[in-house]
Design a protein around this motif. Structure first.
Motif, PDB file in Angstrom:
ATOM      1  N   SER A  81     -23.171  85.344  34.058  1.00  0.00           N
ATOM      2  CA  SER A  81     -22.754  85.960  35.324  1.00  0.00           C
ATOM      3  C   SER A  81     -21.465  85.353  35.853  1.00  0.00           C
ATOM      4  O   SER A  81     -21.000  85.736  36.933  1.00  0.00           O
ATOM      5  CB  SER A  81     -23.859  85.791  36.373  1.00  0.00           C
ATOM      6  OG  SER A  81     -23.894  84.468  36.879  1.00  0.00           O
ATOM      7  N   GLY A  82     -20.904  84.412  35.110  1.00  0.00           N
ATOM      8  CA  GLY A  82     -19.691  83.750  35.560  1.00  0.00           C
ATOM      9  C   GLY A  82     -19.931  82.825  36.739  1.00  0.00           C
ATOM     10  O   GLY A  82     -19.012  82.558  37.523  1.00  0.00           O
ATOM     11  N   GLY A  83     -21.164  82.377  36.873  1.00  0.00           N
ATOM     12  CA  GLY A  83     -21.495  81.487  37.985  1.00  0.00           C
ATOM     13  C   GLY A  83     -21.813  82.212  39.276  1.00  0.00           C
ATOM     14  O   GLY A  83     -22.033  81.569  40.310  1.00  0.00           O
ATOM     15  N   THR A  84     -21.825  83.546  39.247  1.00  0.00           N
ATOM     16  CA  THR A  84     -22.151  84.313  40.452  1.00  0.00           C
ATOM     17  C   THR A  84     -23.578  84.038  40.900  1.00  0.00           C
ATOM     18  O   THR A  84     -23.871  83.937  42.093  1.00  0.00           O
ATOM     19  CB  THR A  84     -21.959  85.820  40.198  1.00  0.00           C
ATOM     20  OG1 THR A  84     -20.593  86.062  39.813  1.00  0.00           O
ATOM     21  CG2 THR A  84     -22.290  86.639  41.430  1.00  0.00           C
ATOM     22  N   TRP A  85     -24.484  83.932  39.927  1.00  0.00           N
ATOM     23  CA  TRP A  85     -25.871  83.643  40.258  1.00  0.00           C
ATOM     24  C   TRP A  85     -26.049  82.163  40.553  1.00  0.00           C
ATOM     25  O   TRP A  85     -25.475  81.306  39.878  1.00  0.00           O
ATOM     26  CB  TRP A  85     -26.783  84.002  39.096  1.00  0.00           C
ATOM     27  CG  TRP A  85     -26.890  85.465  38.804  1.00  0.00           C
ATOM     28  CD1 TRP A  85     -26.096  86.472  39.257  1.00  0.00           C
ATOM     29  CD2 TRP A  85     -27.872  86.068  37.969  1.00  0.00           C
ATOM     30  NE1 TRP A  85     -26.508  87.675  38.755  1.00  0.00           N
ATOM     31  CE2 TRP A  85     -27.600  87.446  37.960  1.00  0.00           C
ATOM     32  CE3 TRP A  85     -28.937  85.578  37.235  1.00  0.00           C
ATOM     33  CZ2 TRP A  85     -28.369  88.347  37.232  1.00  0.00           C
ATOM     34  CZ3 TRP A  85     -29.705  86.474  36.513  1.00  0.00           C
ATOM     35  CH2 TRP A  85     -29.429  87.838  36.524  1.00  0.00           C
ATOM     36  N   LYS A  86     -26.848  81.850  41.538  1.00  0.00           N
ATOM     37  CA  LYS A  86     -27.238  80.484  41.823  1.00  0.00           C
ATOM     38  C   LYS A  86     -28.698  80.312  41.391  1.00  0.00           C
ATOM     39  O   LYS A  86     -29.519  81.220  41.513  1.00  0.00           O
ATOM     40  CB  LYS A  86     -27.096  80.170  43.328  1.00  0.00           C
ATOM     41  CG  LYS A  86     -25.679  80.395  43.859  1.00  0.00           C
ATOM     42  CD  LYS A  86     -24.649  79.554  43.118  1.00  0.00           C
ATOM     43  CE  LYS A  86     -23.254  79.811  43.661  1.00  0.00           C
ATOM     44  NZ  LYS A  86     -22.206  79.100  42.865  1.00  0.00           N
ATOM     45  N   GLN A  87     -28.966  79.111  40.852  1.00  0.00           N
ATOM     46  CA  GLN A  87     -30.325  78.857  40.368  1.00  0.00           C
ATOM     47  C   GLN A  87     -31.306  78.862  41.531  1.00  0.00           C
ATOM     48  O   GLN A  87     -30.959  78.583  42.679  1.00  0.00           O
ATOM     49  CB  GLN A  87     -30.352  77.503  39.648  1.00  0.00           C
ATOM     50  CG  GLN A  87     -31.687  77.138  39.015  1.00  0.00           C
ATOM     51  CD  GLN A  87     -32.190  78.156  38.032  1.00  0.00           C
ATOM     52  OE1 GLN A  87     -32.819  79.136  38.457  1.00  0.00           O
ATOM     53  NE2 GLN A  87     -31.889  77.947  36.749  1.00  0.00           N
ATOM     54  N   ASN A  88     -32.563  79.217  41.256  1.00  0.00           N
ATOM     55  CA  ASN A  88     -33.592  79.164  42.271  1.00  0.00           C
ATOM     56  C   ASN A  88     -33.778  77.748  42.800  1.00  0.00           C
ATOM     57  O   ASN A  88     -33.500  76.767  42.075  1.00  0.00           O
ATOM     58  CB  ASN A  88     -34.907  79.733  41.710  1.00  0.00           C
ATOM     59  CG  ASN A  88     -34.938  81.248  41.772  1.00  0.00           C
ATOM     60  OD1 ASN A  88     -34.330  81.876  42.641  1.00  0.00           O
ATOM     61  ND2 ASN A  88     -35.647  81.862  40.826  1.00  0.00           N
TER      62      ASN A  88
END
Length: 497
Positions: free
Chosen positions: A486-493
């Motif tokens: 995601s190119g870092g767009t997603w943040k981990q839970n």
């Protein structure tokens, strides 16, 4: 439902690395493409079959929903055999976990296939198209429900496919928005679908209403849940059966009892097509059954398997000794062998991944239900996704916990589930009734993949699951590879490294 779709058309699986390979092999090559498809009713039917197809990855829900809870351990040949399940059992799982990545990828593949239908919904008109679209609405809701209960916030893609550039930049949507879409899809489904369908395996009005009730329950929307679940009970063509022995109860999950009066929705499996361990998503058989089987077993009734998903002593002990569901749900193997006239001739092996002495008696490989070789992978046993007893217990909980609680109705529903297995009625109210309903859910539904989420949604997980951390383990971690894609767009839970 058979996998006819992939052989004739190319469905875009581009979403965060969904394709198994860089290129999808098509046989025969180039005979149809997206532009020349959806010109006939048959095309829509074939596309719908492709959307149903991803339901067959239900083995992951069955495994994880039990192994992550206090109901089962991972088992298997060793702790390195499907390591991801052992990490989930010990609550040490993180962003590198093949089973969790498969959950995300497979469900998004199913969503992509339903979206492809909706993207082309207006291309061709024919009688019966509304029903096809209604079934697609249900399937999309089902796949999103799996994703939101595992991961919480997830990207919400509706009525379209996305390209690789968008896939690497799209953000996650709030879980509340995902649930709103689930509700919308299921409402669109039940308004069109009939209570019965002559074709085995197709979704019905009852399936849509029951899943909607479950989605409401998971959001603590108890009044709404009670309303739709009452409809399934009062208007649907279903009825509770009566059981007198543990064998009768276990038969509820047999091939012979597929589509019985307690079945609201089943995922269809076939034992007439082979497969391999290299591609469990490719199987037509129920992989969970063979994996749950007894390792190197040589004896009557059952057949050898891989000794996964082994019930715990805690689960066995939770049953009253007079409850026929105990032995119908949990096979005490040594006790079973001791009862056989040739017990000295029966043997089995213990896997290095752990051993409890117990096996999942609802989904286990039996001599009478073998598929083609390798029969660990070709079980014809259907997965009972929604059973009427589950609907009764969900409705009981909804009536008990809604504003202006209706404990009389809740108690009636609870006792109908109990009396059908010859257990005495209970007479409680308020919070004591809530606890009784929750307890009954474990007794009735264990082995089926629901326990972990029942504990999480009711706030009991930290007290029941060893290693469970509040504020962390309510959700599973996003696969790290998908975060990277995601190119870092997603943040981990929260609280996962």
């Amino acid at each position: 439902m058979k996998k006819i779709l992939n052989r004739y058309m190319l469905i875009s699986l581009i979403f965060l690395g969904l394709a198994c390979d860089n290129q999808l092999e098509i046989d025969p090559l180039y005979t149809q493409d997206a532009e020349s498809f959806f010109n006939t009713q048959e095309d829509y039917e074939r596309a719908l079959v492709g959307a149903y197809d991803l339901l067959q990855t239900s083995y992951l829900t069955q495994w994880i929903g039990e192994i992550a809870s206090d109901n089962a351990i991972a088992g298997g040949e060793s702790v390195n055999d499907t390591r991801g399940l052992h990490e989930i059992e010990s609550m040490t799982h993180g962003g590198v976990n093949e089973e969790l990545r498969s959950v995300l990828r497979y469900n998004y593949a199913g969503i992509t296939r339903t979206n492809y239908i909706f993207e082309n919904r207006d291309k061709t008109d024919f009688e019966g198209k509304e029903t096809i679209l209604a079934e697609a609405h249900f399937l999309r809701a089902y796949y999103y429900f799996e994703l939101v209960k595992f991961f919480g916030d997830v990207p919400l893609i509706i009525d379209r496919r996305i390209g690789i550039e968008e896939a690497t930049s799209i953000d996650r949507d709030p879980a509340a928005d995902v649930y709103a879409q689930i509700e919308s899809d299921l409402q669109s489904a039940f308004e069109v679908l009939e209570w019965t369908n002559p074709q085995k395996g197709r979704v019905t009005k009852g399936a849509a209403l029951a899943l909607l009730g479950k989605a409401y329950l998971y959001q603590d929307k108890f009044t709404e849940a009670a309303t739709v679940l009452d409809r399934v009970i009062n208007e649907g063509p279903y009825s509770l059966q009566t059981f007198s022995t543990s064998e009768d109860y276990a038969d509820l999950f047999s091939v012979a009892e597929e589509g019985n009066s307690e079945s609201v929705f089943e995922i269809q499996y076939s034992g007439l097509e082979g497969g391999s361990y290299d591609c469990l998503v490719c199987l037509e058989g129920n992989a969970a059954v063979g994996f749950n089987g007894i390792r190197q077993y040589d004896g009557p009734v059952y057949n050898d398997g891989n000794s996964y998903n082994l019930p715990t002593q805690s689960l066995y002990d939770s049953y009253d000794a007079n409850d026929i569901r105990r032995n119908g749900t949990v096979l005490d193997l040594d006790a079973f062998i001791a009862e056989q006239p040739n017990s000295q001739d029966i043997s089995y092996a213990v896997g290095g991944g752990g051993h409890t002495g117990y096996y999942n008696n609802k989904y286990i490989k039996r001599d009478a239900e073998l598929g083609l070789p390798d029969n660990d992978l070709t079980s014809p046993v259907n997965y009972r996704v929604i059973r009427l007893a589950d609907v009764y217990l969900m409705a009981a909980e909804a009536h008990n916990r809604k504003a202006g609680a209706n404990d009389a109705t809740a108690l009636n529903y609870l006792n109908q589930v109990r009396t059908r297995v010859n257990m005495p009625e209970v007479s409680v109210s308020g919070q004591a009734l809530t606890q009784a309903i929750w307890n009954e859910r474990r007794l009735e539904l264990s082995g089926e993949g629901y326990r972990f989420w029942d504990l999480v949604r009711t706030g009991r997980a930290a007290n029941q699951i060893d290693g469970f951390e509040e504020g962390k383990n309510e959700l599973f971690p996003l696969p790290q590879v998908e975060i990277d894609l995601s190119g870092g767009t997603w943040k981990q839970n929260p609280n996962y490294n």
